[in-house]
Design a protein around this motif. Structure first.
Motif, PDB file in Angstrom:
ATOM      1  N   LEU A 183       7.457  12.869 -12.307  1.00  0.00           N
ATOM      2  CA  LEU A 183       7.687  14.345 -13.037  1.00  0.00           C
ATOM      3  C   LEU A 183       8.646  14.972 -12.054  1.00  0.00           C
ATOM      4  N   THR A 184       8.377  15.267 -10.342  1.00  0.00           N
ATOM      5  CA  THR A 184       9.850  16.383 -10.070  1.00  0.00           C
ATOM      6  C   THR A 184      10.188  15.269  -8.961  1.00  0.00           C
ATOM      7  N   LYS A 185      10.602  16.016  -8.149  1.00  0.00           N
ATOM      8  CA  LYS A 185      11.958  14.825  -7.048  1.00  0.00           C
ATOM      9  C   LYS A 185      11.047  13.655  -6.397  1.00  0.00           C
ATOM     10  N   PRO A 186      11.441  12.887  -6.729  1.00  0.00           N
ATOM     11  CA  PRO A 186      11.207  11.191  -6.154  1.00  0.00           C
ATOM     12  C   PRO A 186      10.409  11.233  -5.033  1.00  0.00           C
ATOM     13  N   ASP A 187      11.133  12.154  -4.524  1.00  0.00           N
ATOM     14  CA  ASP A 187      10.755  11.799  -2.720  1.00  0.00           C
ATOM     15  C   ASP A 187      10.580  13.032  -1.983  1.00  0.00           C
ATOM     16  N   LYS A 211       1.236  23.714 -19.317  1.00  0.00           N
ATOM     17  CA  LYS A 211       2.393  25.168 -19.110  1.00  0.00           C
ATOM     18  C   LYS A 211       4.079  24.809 -18.635  1.00  0.00           C
ATOM     19  N   LEU A 212       3.219  23.584 -17.400  1.00  0.00           N
ATOM     20  CA  LEU A 212       5.339  23.136 -16.174  1.00  0.00           C
ATOM     21  C   LEU A 212       5.545  21.895 -17.174  1.00  0.00           C
ATOM     22  N   TYR A 213       4.824  20.685 -17.626  1.00  0.00           N
ATOM     23  CA  TYR A 213       5.464  20.074 -18.004  1.00  0.00           C
ATOM     24  C   TYR A 213       5.181  19.200 -19.484  1.00  0.00           C
ATOM     25  N   PRO A 214       4.900  20.419 -20.716  1.00  0.00           N
ATOM     26  CA  PRO A 214       3.954  20.129 -21.725  1.00  0.00           C
ATOM     27  C   PRO A 214       3.855  18.783 -22.541  1.00  0.00           C
ATOM     28  N   GLU A 215       5.457  17.788 -21.961  1.00  0.00           N
ATOM     29  CA  GLU A 215       5.528  16.414 -22.750  1.00  0.00           C
ATOM     30  C   GLU A 215       4.690  15.311 -22.162  1.00  0.00           C
ATOM     31  N   ALA A 216       3.825  16.089 -20.880  1.00  0.00           N
ATOM     32  CA  ALA A 216       2.947  14.933 -20.108  1.00  0.00           C
ATOM     33  C   ALA A 216       2.053  14.127 -20.556  1.00  0.00           C
ATOM     34  N   LYS A 217       1.985  12.239 -20.032  1.00  0.00           N
ATOM     35  CA  LYS A 217       1.682  11.795 -20.659  1.00  0.00           C
ATOM     36  C   LYS A 217      -0.310  11.715 -19.466  1.00  0.00           C
ATOM     37  N   VAL A 218      -1.039  12.084 -19.747  1.00  0.00           N
ATOM     38  CA  VAL A 218      -2.242  11.559 -18.730  1.00  0.00           C
ATOM     39  C   VAL A 218      -2.476  10.900 -19.026  1.00  0.00           C
ATOM     40  N   LYS A 219      -2.864   9.762 -17.838  1.00  0.00           N
ATOM     41  CA  LYS A 219      -3.913   8.816 -17.746  1.00  0.00           C
ATOM     42  C   LYS A 219      -4.891   8.120 -16.999  1.00  0.00           C
ATOM     43  N   SER A 220      -5.342   9.363 -16.089  1.00  0.00           N
ATOM     44  CA  SER A 220      -6.543   9.410 -16.057  1.00  0.00           C
ATOM     45  C   SER A 220      -6.474  10.539 -15.880  1.00  0.00           C
ATOM     46  N   VAL A 221      -8.388  11.066 -15.006  1.00  0.00           N
ATOM     47  CA  VAL A 221      -8.713  11.735 -14.475  1.00  0.00           C
ATOM     48  C   VAL A 221      -8.812  11.585 -12.941  1.00  0.00           C
ATOM     49  N   LYS A 270       4.104   8.575  -7.033  1.00  0.00           N
ATOM     50  CA  LYS A 270       4.265   7.213  -6.708  1.00  0.00           C
ATOM     51  C   LYS A 270       4.862   6.650  -7.609  1.00  0.00           C
ATOM     52  N   VAL A 271       6.324   6.322  -6.969  1.00  0.00           N
ATOM     53  CA  VAL A 271       7.444   5.910  -7.237  1.00  0.00           C
ATOM     54  C   VAL A 271       7.558   3.801  -7.890  1.00  0.00           C
ATOM     55  N   LYS A 272       6.355   3.529  -7.199  1.00  0.00           N
ATOM     56  CA  LYS A 272       6.700   2.166  -7.395  1.00  0.00           C
ATOM     57  C   LYS A 272       5.679   1.743  -8.789  1.00  0.00           C
ATOM     58  N   SER A 273       4.621   2.940  -8.487  1.00  0.00           N
ATOM     59  CA  SER A 273       3.920   2.633  -9.793  1.00  0.00           C
ATOM     60  C   SER A 273       4.059   3.457 -10.837  1.00  0.00           C
ATOM     61  N   ASN A 274       5.351   4.577 -10.370  1.00  0.00           N
ATOM     62  CA  ASN A 274       6.231   4.750 -11.435  1.00  0.00           C
ATOM     63  C   ASN A 274       4.681   5.923 -12.338  1.00  0.00           C
ATOM     64  N   VAL A 275       4.154   7.050 -11.647  1.00  0.00           N
ATOM     65  CA  VAL A 275       3.124   7.546 -11.584  1.00  0.00           C
ATOM     66  C   VAL A 275       2.713   8.627 -11.158  1.00  0.00           C
ATOM     67  N   CYS A 330       0.609  -1.160  -0.128  1.00  0.00           N
ATOM     68  CA  CYS A 330      -0.039  -0.138   0.183  1.00  0.00           C
ATOM     69  C   CYS A 330       0.598   1.969   0.206  1.00  0.00           C
ATOM     70  N   ILE A 331       1.948   1.056   0.638  1.00  0.00           N
ATOM     71  CA  ILE A 331       3.037   1.800   0.444  1.00  0.00           C
ATOM     72  C   ILE A 331       3.487   2.274  -0.993  1.00  0.00           C
ATOM     73  N   GLU A 332       4.075   3.676  -1.711  1.00  0.00           N
ATOM     74  CA  GLU A 332       4.744   3.657  -2.766  1.00  0.00           C
ATOM     75  C   GLU A 332       5.799   4.033  -2.521  1.00  0.00           C
ATOM     76  N   THR A 333       6.107   5.773  -1.720  1.00  0.00           N
ATOM     77  CA  THR A 333       6.958   6.167  -1.419  1.00  0.00           C
ATOM     78  C   THR A 333       6.800   6.645   0.017  1.00  0.00           C
ATOM     79  N   VAL A 334       8.453   6.245  -0.218  1.00  0.00           N
ATOM     80  CA  VAL A 334       8.439   7.016   1.353  1.00  0.00           C
ATOM     81  C   VAL A 334       8.632   9.125   1.367  1.00  0.00           C
TER      82      VAL A 334
END
Ligand SMILES: Cc1cc2nc3c(=O)[nH]c(=O)nc-3n(C[C@H](O)[C@H](O)[C@H](O)COP(=O)(O)OP(=O)(O)OC[C@H]3O[C@@H](n4cnc5c(N)ncnc54)[C@H](O)[C@@H]3O)c2cc1C
Ligand code: SF4
Ligand code: SF4
Lengths: 391, 63
Positions: free
Chosen positions: A188-192, A245-255, A213-218, A67-71
C-alpha cells in the motif's frame, strides 16, 4: 517429554523463549521448551517490523534470509495538521516474516540440544522443593509433572505463570496497548518505508501503521491504542474504518490482534529458581510497541545469568536480581525515557502537538542548528530520533 | 444475573483478555476461552482490552 527432569524449563516458544532455550542449551544445560500452541509462531500476532539487521544479528547471529521480508530505509509519519515527517535512514530496520522466523528460532534451539514440545501448556508452577520446581504440563495425552532446577516464563502477554507465583505482572489500562494487524494484499505504501499515522487527526493515544512485506507482496496495516475504559469501539472496528478511508480498494486477507505492554520493564520479575522474559516481563518498547528485539535480548541476558547461577551454585532470588538490573541497563533505562516522551506527546492538545511536529520536522530538515535555540524541547527531539529507530 | 459472554466468531484468539484480567478468571485452553464465572467480578476490563469486541456482559446464567 524424554525426561522428567531438566536443568531449565522454558515456558512459551516466542522469540524470548526460543533465544533463551538456545543459549542455555549451548552453555551445556539440559533444556525443555514448551509451547501451548500446535504450531510455533502461528497465528502471527504482530506487525513484524523490527530493528536493524545488524542489531538483530549482534544479539542472535546470522538470520536466515527467508525470514527477512524487506530491508527498510526510512520512516514516514503523517502527523496532525498535515505536518508529515519524512525520515530517510538507510537500513533503519527490517520486516520479518514471523510465520517463518519464530519456528526457525525454535528449530535452532532444538539443533543446539534443547527439547521442544508443542501442544504443551504449563498450568502451574510449584514452590521450590529440594532445589527443584515442578511444572504441571497439560497435553492432549494428559497432564505431566516435570521437574526443573530453573523455570523461565516467556509466556508473552498472558503472563499467567508469573501471576500464579505472586509477581505483579498484570497488564493495566493506560500502560497496555490493544492492537490489530490486518494483512492486505499488495503493497500500500512506500515499499522500503514504515508508514505511520499519528496524532489528533488520526489516533492520538496510539497510531496507525502500514508495514510492507515485499517478498510476500502483503502489507501489514494495523492500528493500536492504549486500553482505557472510555473507548467507544474496539480497535478492530477502528482499524478497518481507517483502512477503508485511506485505501478503499484494499483487499483484506486476514486479521490478527493482541495486547502489547507499554509500561516499561517490570522491576520485579524474578523469584528463587524463576525468572520472566519478553512480553511477560513487559520488555516492549513503550512508544512503538516493538517487542521482538527486546524479547530476544532479554532471553540472551537471562540465559547468561542463569549459566552464571549454575556455575556459582546459586539460583536464589538475590542472585537472579542481577537479571533485572542488567536488563534495566541494557534497554530498560532507555525505555523509561521513551515512556516519558510518550506521555509528553500524547498529553498535548492538537495545536501544541502540531507545534511539536513542526519542531521535529525543522530539526530533521535543518540538522542540529535548532538545538542551540531551544533547550528544553531538544531533549524531546533527541528522544524522537531514538524512537524512530524502532527498538 | 449478568455474566461475561464470549463471542467465538469475533474472537481473534490473542489471549489478551487473559493477560489483563486482574482476577485470573480467564484462561485459554487450545483455542477456547475459559471463563471462571466464580472468579469474574464483571469489572469489564477485558471488554475494553479485547481488540475484536468479542466480549460482553449480558444477562444470563453461568453454565
Ligand atoms: C498487533 C500487534 C502488533 C505488533 N507489532 C510489532 C512490531 O511491528 N514489531 C515488534 O517488534 N513487535 C510487535 N509486537 C509485539 C511483539 O509481537 C511481542 O513483543 C513479541 O512477540 C514478544 O515475544 P515473546 O517471546 O515475549 O512473547 P510471544 O511471542 O507472545 O510468545 C509467547 C508464547 O508463549 C506461549 N504460551 C503462553 N502461555 C503459555 C503456557 N502457559 N504454556 C505454554 N506456552 C504458553 C504462547 O502461545 C506464545 O507462543 C506487536 C504486537 C501486537 C499484538
Ligand atoms: S470482567 Fe473483569 S473479572 Fe471478569 S473476566 Fe473480564 S477482566 Fe476478568
Ligand atoms: S481479547 Fe478478545 S480477541 Fe483476544 S482472546 Fe480475548 S476475547 Fe478473543
Amino acid at each position: 517429554m524424554k525426561q522428567t527432569q531438566y536443568d531449565v524449563l522454558v515456558i512459551g516458544a516466542g522469540p524470548a523463549g526460543s533465544v533463551m532455550a538456545r543459549d542455555v542449551a549451548r552453555l551445556g544445560h539440559t533444556v525443555l521448551l514448551i509451547e501451548k500452541r500446535a504450531r510455533i509462531g502461528y497465528p502471527v500476532r504482530c506487525g513484524e517490523a523490527s530493528t536493524t539487521l545488524d542489531q538483530l544479528e549482534n544479539t542472535y547471529g546470522p538470520i536466515a534470509p527467508e525470514c527477512i521480508e524487506t530491508v527498510l530505509n526510512g520512516l514516514f509519519v503523517y502527523g496532525p495538521g498535515g505536518i508529515n515527517l519524512d525520515v530517510t535512514r538507510p537500513n533503519v530496520g527490517v520486516m520479518l516474516n514471523r510465520e517463518k522466523f519464530d519456528p526457525w528460532l525454535a528449530h535452532l534451539a532444538e539443533a543446539d540440544g534443547a527439547e521442544v514440545v508443542v501442544n504443551a501448556r504449563a498450568e502451574s508452577v510449584s514452590e521450590v522443593e529440594n532445589g527443584f520446581r515442578t511444572v504441571s504440563i497439560v497435553m492432549p495425552t494428559g497432564t505431566e509433572k516435570i521437574k526443573a532446577k530453573m523455570i523461565v516464563a516467556a509466556d508473552g502477554i498472558e503472563s499467567r505463570i508469573g501471576r500464579l507465583l505472586g509477581i505483579k505482572c498484570l497488564h493495566r489500562p493506560g500502560t497496555t496497548c490493544t492492537g490489530v494487524d490486518i494483512q492486505v494484499e499488495g503493497i500500500l505504501t512506500k515499499p522500503d518505508y514504515l508508514t505511520f499515522w499519528q496524532g489528533h487527526d488520526f489516533i492520538n493515544d496510539g497510531y496507525i501503521w502500514s508495514f510492507p512485506k515485499v517478498k510476500s507482496n502483503v502489507t501489514n496495516f494495523g492500528a493500536g491504542f492504549l486500553v482505557s475504559s472510555k473507548q467507544d469501539s474496539d480497535i478492530q472496528t477502528v482499524a478497518l474504518e481507517w483502512l477503508k478511508k485511506l485505501y478503499p480498494e484494499a483487499k483484506v486477507k486476514s486479521v490478527v490482534g493482541g495486547l502489547v505492554p507499554v509500561s516499561g520493564n517490570l522491576k520485579d520479575c524474578v523469584r528463587e529458581r524463576f525468572l520472566m522474559i519478553g512480553d511477560a516481563a513487559h520488555h516492549t518498547n513503550p512508544l512503538t510497541g516493538g517487542g521482538i528485539a527486546s524479547a530476544m535480548r532479554g532471553g540472551q541476558i537471562g540465559a547468561a545469568i542463569i549459566h552464571e547461577g549454575f556455575m556459582a551454585g546459586d539460583l536464589s532470588e538475590k542472585f537472579l536480581r542481577r537479571f533485572e538490573t542488567t536488563c534495566m541497563k541494557r534497554f530498560g533505562n532507555e525505555h523509561k525515557k521513551i515512556m516519558k516522551f510518550r506521555r509528553f506527546l500524547l498529553g498535548q492538545n492538537r495545536p501544541s502537538q502540531i507545534a511539536l511536529y513542526k519542531l521535529i520536522k525543522a530539526y530533521l530538515e535543518g540538522g542540529q542548528r535548532i538545538k542551540v535555540f531551544l533547550k528544553k524541547p531538544c531533549t524531546t527531539v533527541s528522544f524522537i530520533l531514538k524512537f524512530l529507530r524502532f527498538r | 444475573m449478568k455474566i461475561l459472554v464470549h463471542n467465538r466468531e469475533r474472537c481473534l484468539e490473542c489471549a489478551g483478555c487473559v493477560g489483563i484480567c486482574p482476577f485470573l478468571a480467564l484462561d485459554m485452553y487450545g483455542l477456547d476461552l475459559q471463563i471462571d464465572h466464580d472468579k469474574c467480578t464483571r469489572c469489564g476490563l477485558c471488554i475494553c482490552a479485547c481488540p475484536a469486541g468479542a466480549l460482553r456482559i449480558e444477562k444470563g446464567k453461568a453454565p
